[in-house]
Design an enzyme around this catalytic site. Structure first.
Site, PDB file in Angstrom:
ATOM      1  N   HIS A  10       0.802  -1.188  -0.031  1.00 48.11           N
ATOM      2  CA  HIS A  10       0.028  -0.044  -0.054  1.00 48.11           C
ATOM      3  C   HIS A  10       0.919   1.361   0.052  1.00 48.11           C
ATOM      4  O   HIS A  10       1.891   1.175   0.255  1.00 48.11           O
ATOM      5  CB  HIS A  10      -0.877   0.086   1.393  1.00 48.11           C
ATOM      6  CG  HIS A  10      -1.849  -1.021   1.545  1.00 48.11           C
ATOM      7  ND1 HIS A  10      -3.128  -1.190   1.076  1.00 48.11           N
ATOM      8  CD2 HIS A  10      -1.686  -2.300   1.926  1.00 48.11           C
ATOM      9  CE1 HIS A  10      -3.671  -2.152   1.468  1.00 48.11           C
ATOM     10  NE2 HIS A  10      -2.485  -2.881   1.970  1.00 48.11           N
ATOM     11  N   TYR A  39      -2.019  -1.442   9.233  1.00 45.33           N
ATOM     12  CA  TYR A  39      -0.947  -1.986   8.548  1.00 45.33           C
ATOM     13  C   TYR A  39      -0.169  -2.750   9.330  1.00 45.33           C
ATOM     14  O   TYR A  39       0.143  -2.274  10.432  1.00 45.33           O
ATOM     15  CB  TYR A  39      -0.112  -1.037   7.657  1.00 45.33           C
ATOM     16  CG  TYR A  39      -0.893  -0.102   6.662  1.00 45.33           C
ATOM     17  CD1 TYR A  39      -1.526  -0.646   5.545  1.00 45.33           C
ATOM     18  CD2 TYR A  39      -1.083   1.141   6.870  1.00 45.33           C
ATOM     19  CE1 TYR A  39      -2.290   0.183   4.605  1.00 45.33           C
ATOM     20  CE2 TYR A  39      -1.794   2.005   5.960  1.00 45.33           C
ATOM     21  CZ  TYR A  39      -2.223   1.609   4.858  1.00 45.33           C
ATOM     22  OH  TYR A  39      -3.234   2.435   4.031  1.00 45.33           O
ATOM     23  N   HIS A 115      -2.386  -3.197  -3.467  1.00 47.79           N
ATOM     24  CA  HIS A 115      -3.777  -3.061  -3.219  1.00 47.79           C
ATOM     25  C   HIS A 115      -4.734  -2.911  -4.284  1.00 47.79           C
ATOM     26  O   HIS A 115      -5.829  -3.421  -4.098  1.00 47.79           O
ATOM     27  CB  HIS A 115      -3.905  -1.868  -2.317  1.00 47.79           C
ATOM     28  CG  HIS A 115      -5.082  -1.684  -1.383  1.00 47.79           C
ATOM     29  ND1 HIS A 115      -5.354  -0.289  -0.995  1.00 47.79           N
ATOM     30  CD2 HIS A 115      -6.258  -2.423  -1.309  1.00 47.79           C
ATOM     31  CE1 HIS A 115      -6.694  -0.492  -0.300  1.00 47.79           C
ATOM     32  NE2 HIS A 115      -7.215  -1.826  -0.632  1.00 47.79           N
ATOM     33  N   LYS A 121      -8.665   1.051  -6.756  1.00 51.94           N
ATOM     34  CA  LYS A 121      -7.631   2.256  -6.438  1.00 51.94           C
ATOM     35  C   LYS A 121      -6.553   2.195  -6.858  1.00 51.94           C
ATOM     36  O   LYS A 121      -6.179   1.119  -7.678  1.00 51.94           O
ATOM     37  CB  LYS A 121      -7.601   1.964  -4.811  1.00 51.94           C
ATOM     38  CG  LYS A 121      -8.558   2.076  -4.008  1.00 51.94           C
ATOM     39  CD  LYS A 121      -8.317   1.842  -2.415  1.00 51.94           C
ATOM     40  CE  LYS A 121      -9.448   2.020  -1.575  1.00 51.94           C
ATOM     41  NZ  LYS A 121      -9.436   2.940  -0.629  1.00 51.94           N
ATOM     42  N   CYS A 123      -3.537   2.730  -5.437  1.00 53.73           N
ATOM     43  CA  CYS A 123      -2.545   2.150  -4.519  1.00 53.73           C
ATOM     44  C   CYS A 123      -2.137   0.916  -4.745  1.00 53.73           C
ATOM     45  O   CYS A 123      -2.618   0.079  -4.978  1.00 53.73           O
ATOM     46  CB  CYS A 123      -3.482   2.291  -3.063  1.00 53.73           C
ATOM     47  SG  CYS A 123      -2.611   1.452  -1.489  1.00 53.73           S
TER      48      CYS A 123
END
Length: 135
Positions: A10, A39, A115, A121, A123
């Protein structure tokens, strides 16, 4: 220990060059009603790796994957104009590869993903699956 079959990379979705640490991200996640930082690891701009949530506990970083994955995040991911961009510093690149190598040694069957492989996304703002396929 949990069964781990994925390592998910991420970014913090913060602008390039802005320093944040595990305490900042923990605060953001607690404000969103998480139990703790989502995380397991955070990589700072200088390449320092900080421990987030303990590995023995499921993360809160990727819906549907938390129970069997490790969440690794680097600080950055946005250009100064706010557009998703790979902003990793050279130190972050080295630290991320070293950490992922260590995690793959500990969890050899785990597959590394970004991710974005599981969510709509940008990410982590680079193709982590491709970049780390050699690990």
């Amino acid at each position: 220990m949990r069964t781990i079959n994925e390592i998910i990379v991420h970014c913090t979705a913060t602008k390039a060059g802005r320093h944040f640490d595990v305490n900042d991200v923990r605060r953001w996640h607690l404000q969103r009603k998480f139990r703790d930082i989502g995380y397991h690891f955070l990589i700072l701009l200088d390449g320092t790796v900080q421990q987030g949530r303990p590995l023995a506990k499921a993360g809160a970083h990727c819906v549907g994957h938390n129970s069997h994955s490790i969440g690794v995040c680097y600080v950055g991911g946005l250009a100064v104009n706010g557009k998703p961009t790979d902003t990793r510093t050279p130190e972050q690149r080295l630290a991320l590869r070293k950490l992922l190598t260590q995690l793959k040694q500990q969890f050899p069957t785990a597959v590394i993903h970004g991710h974005c492989d599981f969510a709509a996304k940008s990410c982590p703002c680079f193709n982590a699956t491709q970049e780390y396929k050699d690990l």
